[in-house]
Design a protein around this motif. Structure first.
Motif, PDB file in Angstrom:
ATOM      1  N   ILE A   9      63.922   9.224 102.629  1.00  0.00           N
ATOM      2  CA  ILE A   9      62.991  10.041 101.865  1.00  0.00           C
ATOM      3  C   ILE A   9      63.776  10.516 100.648  1.00  0.00           C
ATOM      4  N   VAL A  10      63.407  10.015  99.482  1.00  0.00           N
ATOM      5  CA  VAL A  10      64.111  10.346  98.256  1.00  0.00           C
ATOM      6  C   VAL A  10      63.131  11.014  97.303  1.00  0.00           C
ATOM      7  N   VAL A  21      58.046  11.258  95.720  1.00  0.00           N
ATOM      8  CA  VAL A  21      58.653  11.157  97.038  1.00  0.00           C
ATOM      9  C   VAL A  21      58.569   9.693  97.458  1.00  0.00           C
ATOM     10  N   SER A  22      59.711   9.017  97.430  1.00  0.00           N
ATOM     11  CA  SER A  22      59.753   7.596  97.782  1.00  0.00           C
ATOM     12  C   SER A  22      60.176   7.454  99.239  1.00  0.00           C
ATOM     13  N   LEU A  23      59.370   6.728  99.987  1.00  0.00           N
ATOM     14  CA  LEU A  23      59.673   6.474 101.398  1.00  0.00           C
ATOM     15  C   LEU A  23      60.146   5.034 101.545  1.00  0.00           C
ATOM     16  N   ALA A  24      61.268   4.866 102.226  1.00  0.00           N
ATOM     17  CA  ALA A  24      61.794   3.534 102.500  1.00  0.00           C
ATOM     18  C   ALA A  24      61.992   3.393 104.001  1.00  0.00           C
ATOM     19  N   GLY A  25      61.734   2.199 104.492  1.00  0.00           N
ATOM     20  CA  GLY A  25      61.961   1.928 105.908  1.00  0.00           C
ATOM     21  C   GLY A  25      60.826   2.415 106.787  1.00  0.00           C
ATOM     22  N   ASP A  28      58.188   7.733 111.382  1.00  0.00           N
ATOM     23  CA  ASP A  28      57.486   7.981 112.631  1.00  0.00           C
ATOM     24  C   ASP A  28      57.697   9.424 113.052  1.00  0.00           C
ATOM     25  N   GLN A  29      57.533   9.696 114.334  1.00  0.00           N
ATOM     26  CA  GLN A  29      57.644  11.070 114.846  1.00  0.00           C
ATOM     27  C   GLN A  29      59.007  11.695 114.578  1.00  0.00           C
ATOM     28  N   TYR A  30      60.020  10.886 114.334  1.00  0.00           N
ATOM     29  CA  TYR A  30      61.355  11.416 114.082  1.00  0.00           C
ATOM     30  C   TYR A  30      61.546  11.847 112.625  1.00  0.00           C
ATOM     31  N   THR A  31      60.878  11.176 111.709  1.00  0.00           N
ATOM     32  CA  THR A  31      61.023  11.522 110.289  1.00  0.00           C
ATOM     33  C   THR A  31      59.858  12.363 109.772  1.00  0.00           C
ATOM     34  N   ALA A  32      58.775  12.422 110.513  1.00  0.00           N
ATOM     35  CA  ALA A  32      57.596  13.186 110.067  1.00  0.00           C
ATOM     36  C   ALA A  32      57.913  14.655 109.787  1.00  0.00           C
ATOM     37  N   PRO A  33      58.720  15.340 110.625  1.00  0.00           N
ATOM     38  CA  PRO A  33      59.038  16.742 110.302  1.00  0.00           C
ATOM     39  C   PRO A  33      59.767  16.892 108.964  1.00  0.00           C
ATOM     40  N   LYS A  34      60.695  15.981 108.678  1.00  0.00           N
ATOM     41  CA  LYS A  34      61.414  16.034 107.395  1.00  0.00           C
ATOM     42  C   LYS A  34      60.452  15.750 106.240  1.00  0.00           C
ATOM     43  N   LEU A  35      59.562  14.782 106.431  1.00  0.00           N
ATOM     44  CA  LEU A  35      58.568  14.480 105.402  1.00  0.00           C
ATOM     45  C   LEU A  35      57.676  15.686 105.161  1.00  0.00           C
ATOM     46  N   ALA A  37      58.312  18.868 105.719  1.00  0.00           N
ATOM     47  CA  ALA A  37      59.082  19.937 105.076  1.00  0.00           C
ATOM     48  C   ALA A  37      59.329  19.632 103.603  1.00  0.00           C
ATOM     49  N   THR A  38      59.603  18.378 103.297  1.00  0.00           N
ATOM     50  CA  THR A  38      59.833  17.976 101.905  1.00  0.00           C
ATOM     51  C   THR A  38      58.580  18.193 101.071  1.00  0.00           C
ATOM     52  N   LEU A  39      57.447  17.747 101.581  1.00  0.00           N
ATOM     53  CA  LEU A  39      56.188  17.890 100.848  1.00  0.00           C
ATOM     54  C   LEU A  39      55.796  19.361 100.705  1.00  0.00           C
TER      55      LEU A  39
END
Length: 127
Positions: A9-10, A21-25, A28-35, A37-39
């Protein structure tokens, strides 16, 4: 083990008032909280947001849910959230958007330039 090597998440600020907000790769449930929070952080700054999915290989329902919640928050805050999903975007991501009909809920742009225009429409109307 290279944790996070396939998930990225860049955030960049290419235009005033617009965050990309560029998403690569895979997301899922592991990155959704970071996404989420970023948004949320970008929205609290008053940014309009472009979420670029051109390099995202996979999104699950939790990542899609993060986008839907952010879209609701953006609308409530008077901001815009625009998703860039092109014909070249990976198949699994396009299928999720088609199957879940996310394009009928979220603002989806078919190119990055179109996403820029949609994210900050007031730029054209002020001239």
């Amino acid at each position: 083990m290279q944790e996070g090597s396939h998930r990225g998440i860049v955030v960049t600020h290419d235009r005033p008032g617009v965050a990309v907000v560029s998403l690569a790769g895979e997301h899922d449930q592991y990155t959704a909280p970071k996404l989420s929070a970023t948004l949320a952080g970008l929205l609290s700054e008053g940014s309009h947001i472009i979420v670029d999915l051109r390099r995202a290989e996979f999104l699950d329902s939790t990542a899609a849910g993060a986008l839907l919640v952010a879209d609701q928050r953006a609308t409530a805050a008077g901001s815009r959230l625009v998703i860039v999903l092109t014909d070249d975007s990976p198949g699994p991501v396009r299928r999720l958007f088609d199957t879940a009909r996310l394009g009928t809920i979220l603002t989806v742009a078919s190119s990055f330039d179109c996403g820029l225009e949609l994210a900050k429409p007031s730029l054209q109307s002020e001239e």
